[in-house]
Write a protein that holds these residues in place. Structure first.
Motif, short mmCIF file in Angstrom:
data_model
loop_
_atom_site.label_atom_id
_atom_site.label_comp_id
_atom_site.label_asym_id
_atom_site.label_seq_id
_atom_site.Cartn_x
_atom_site.Cartn_y
_atom_site.Cartn_z
N PHE A 146 4.86 -38.06 -10.70
CA PHE A 146 4.97 -36.80 -11.43
C PHE A 146 5.16 -35.62 -10.47
O PHE A 146 5.60 -34.56 -10.85
CB PHE A 146 3.74 -36.58 -12.31
N ARG B 56 -0.54 -32.90 -9.61
CA ARG B 56 -1.88 -33.46 -9.50
C ARG B 56 -2.10 -34.70 -10.35
O ARG B 56 -3.06 -35.43 -10.13
CB ARG B 56 -2.92 -32.38 -9.85
N GLN B 57 -1.18 -34.96 -11.28
CA GLN B 57 -1.29 -36.19 -12.05
C GLN B 57 -1.16 -37.40 -11.11
O GLN B 57 -1.75 -38.45 -11.38
CB GLN B 57 -0.22 -36.20 -13.15
N GLN C 203 -2.45 -37.59 -8.15
CA GLN C 203 -3.79 -37.81 -7.57
C GLN C 203 -4.71 -38.49 -8.59
O GLN C 203 -5.56 -39.28 -8.23
CB GLN C 203 -4.41 -36.49 -7.09
N TYR C 204 -4.52 -38.13 -9.86
CA TYR C 204 -5.28 -38.82 -10.90
C TYR C 204 -4.96 -40.32 -10.88
O TYR C 204 -5.85 -41.17 -10.88
CB TYR C 204 -4.98 -38.21 -12.28
N GLN D 221 -3.86 -42.14 -8.46
CA GLN D 221 -4.39 -42.80 -7.25
C GLN D 221 -5.80 -43.33 -7.48
O GLN D 221 -6.19 -44.33 -6.88
CB GLN D 221 -4.40 -41.82 -6.07
N GLN D 222 -6.57 -42.64 -8.31
CA GLN D 222 -7.95 -43.05 -8.55
C GLN D 222 -8.07 -44.15 -9.60
O GLN D 222 -9.16 -44.65 -9.85
CB GLN D 222 -8.81 -41.84 -8.93
N GLU E 175 -3.76 -33.11 3.29
CA GLU E 175 -4.81 -34.00 2.80
C GLU E 175 -4.41 -35.46 2.96
O GLU E 175 -5.26 -36.34 2.93
CB GLU E 175 -5.08 -33.76 1.31
N VAL E 176 -3.12 -35.74 3.09
CA VAL E 176 -2.63 -37.11 3.13
C VAL E 176 -2.76 -37.71 4.53
O VAL E 176 -3.15 -38.86 4.68
CB VAL E 176 -1.15 -37.17 2.67
#
Lengths: 313, 313
Positions: free
Chosen positions: A102, A105-106, A108-109, A111-112, A187-188
């Protein structure tokens, strides 16, 4: 009789392929200890052509080295459900998801969503938390290693190969005495890498566009994990002359590390997909690693062997 | 005899303060069931003046309504450790962190540090995952409610107050039959809100700058959670005329919902800090809620009472 003078600088250029080969030998040893081919499942829901290239490259590397790889192309709106399903599929050893999907931040969602036990990329919050907190195992018996994210771990593996990690020192402190500048604090890669190096004992200057931070476990490495100290007014002019290792990962092709500021004999590593060091780096550096991609992909296979169901120590 | 014709449109403007008052009564009932004042701890590590204003506003609302509030100002590089410490402090019932702090993905990392049992903002991955998956409880006995993020939950509470939620229908399906457009698909509010409304039975059009997606549990609400369907070529021109509820949260003061596209008698709610509806909305809407902030902060207190150590059902 001394060595003759020469116009050619004594910089050793070490290619990622060379380092990857020695890591692959270690992976092959680990594979011998299990009776079947581990299965890595890749999810491709990205419209980015680079994601497909990386997926194909993963598949090739897997198959050439005794791993199974299955690529699943899933519409992005179905990916969450597909991941939940594969999380409990006992035939699957590891999961890799090709981002961006996307592009916000979706991602990052998502990834969890990947289960910790199958997360070979080391992107689960639990793994990232352990990394920053310098917690190296998942269990109290120190049997299950906490997985580290692939790109920062690839840099660690390179520094081990280059003997910057000193095996005379105890595990966990093997960078004691080194001063390392890491350019880029994403952050990566940039921030986790600075934290990992500092947790292993180095004094690290983490440099980003706007500021410099020092990551360090303090004099005598008395702290169990690094602390972050802001360095107001500092720039690369302060960091580079005192750094024996310089690691740069600035995206885009316009950035170049100012070679004239480098300390004579520094170890220079580029983890950007573009060259952050101009060819003149060889006039100053003792060792130069121009790219790391081939190591990163072997580290992924290594993580697959280390991750819970399997074996490598 | 029919009502006389008039030039004044029959739009009922409902202010957040009115809705907040009725929710506060419910919170006061919950407070009576416990013997002490719940303690909310706020962490202020943000340089953004709006964060301080929000922190002070939280403190005031807490104290006026029978809660303790303690504001802790912590340098941002020490926040992770401070959160880890307070996570195990049994005197603390809830934690709120004022963002932005780093203003990048490091903020999302920090959100995951707050322990699930003290997360009254509903930002833990576990809560967000349950929300998207339409899992309403943390345990198999349905005793502990999964916390919902404050701003989306505030909109739900407003729709309940406005009787858009139909209590004749079973819990979980009370928006069945409604078509709702949500303008903005941020990870913070727009996307979770669209998912929540769809999980409660509505057909939701989630509209962002580039595209429209439909969130829906399918005909007869046969699916247990919403599915997302891309709507290629769709714009607000397709969504607004068929929507009986329109909820907009576009940041910045330049965006206005095109009132001429609204369905006559629509319920209109603005959750942006700016006014996304021009005053002409009253010519079309049956109900208009111009702002929601006061409800959001009461929802925070409600979450504090619902979160594990305490009581509210």
């Amino acid at each position: 009789m001394s060595a003759p003078e020469t116009d050619t600088p004594h910089c050793k250029v070490v290619l990622a392929g060379t380092i990857a080969k020695s890591l692959l030998a270690e992976v092959a040893e680990g594979l011998k200890q299990i009776e079947r081919k581990p299965l890595l499942v890749g999810f491709l829901s990205s419209a980015d052509p680079a994601a497909r290239v990386y997926a194909e490259w993963t598949g090739k590397t897997c198959r050439e080295n005794g791993f199974e790889f299955s690529l699943r192309e899933v519409p992005r709106d179905d990916l969450e459900e597909a991941l939940i399903t594969v999380n409990t599929d006992r035939t699957v050893d590891g999961i890799i998801v090709y981002y961006p999907i996307f592009g916000n931040r979706q991602d990052q969602y998502l990834q969890q969503i990947v289960d910790v036990s199958k997360d070979v990329e080391g992107l689960s919050h639990r793994y990232i938390f352990n990394m920053y907190q310098n917690i190296r195992f998942l269990d109290s018996h120190n049997a299950k290693k906490s997985i580290l994210p692939c790109t920062p771990l690839a840099v660690i593996k390179i520094l081990e190969h280059l003997r910057v990690y000193n095996t005379i020192l105890p595990y966990g402190n093997r960078l004691h005495g080194h001063t390392i500048t890491v350019i880029n604090r994403s952050e990566v890669v940039g921030r986790p890498l600075a934290a990992l190096l500092a947790n292993d004992g180095a004094r690290v200057y983490s440099v980003d566009i706007g500021d410099v931070q020092q990551f360090h476990r303090g004099q005598g490495l008395k702290k169990k994990r690094h602390e972050v100290v802001e360095m107001p007014g500092w720039t690369l002019e302060n960091c580079l002359p005192v750094s024996d290792v310089v690691i740069s990962g600035v995206p885009g092709d316009s950035y170049k590390v100012p070679v004239h500021l480098l300390r004579e004999g520094a170890v220079c590593i580029n983890f950007s997909s573009e060259r952050n060091f101009s060819p003149e780096v060889k006039e100053k550096a003792s060792i130069y690693v121009p790219a790391i991609g081939k190591v990163t992909i072997v580290v992924l296979l290594r993580n697959l062997l280390v991750s819970p169901p399997i074996v490598l120590p």
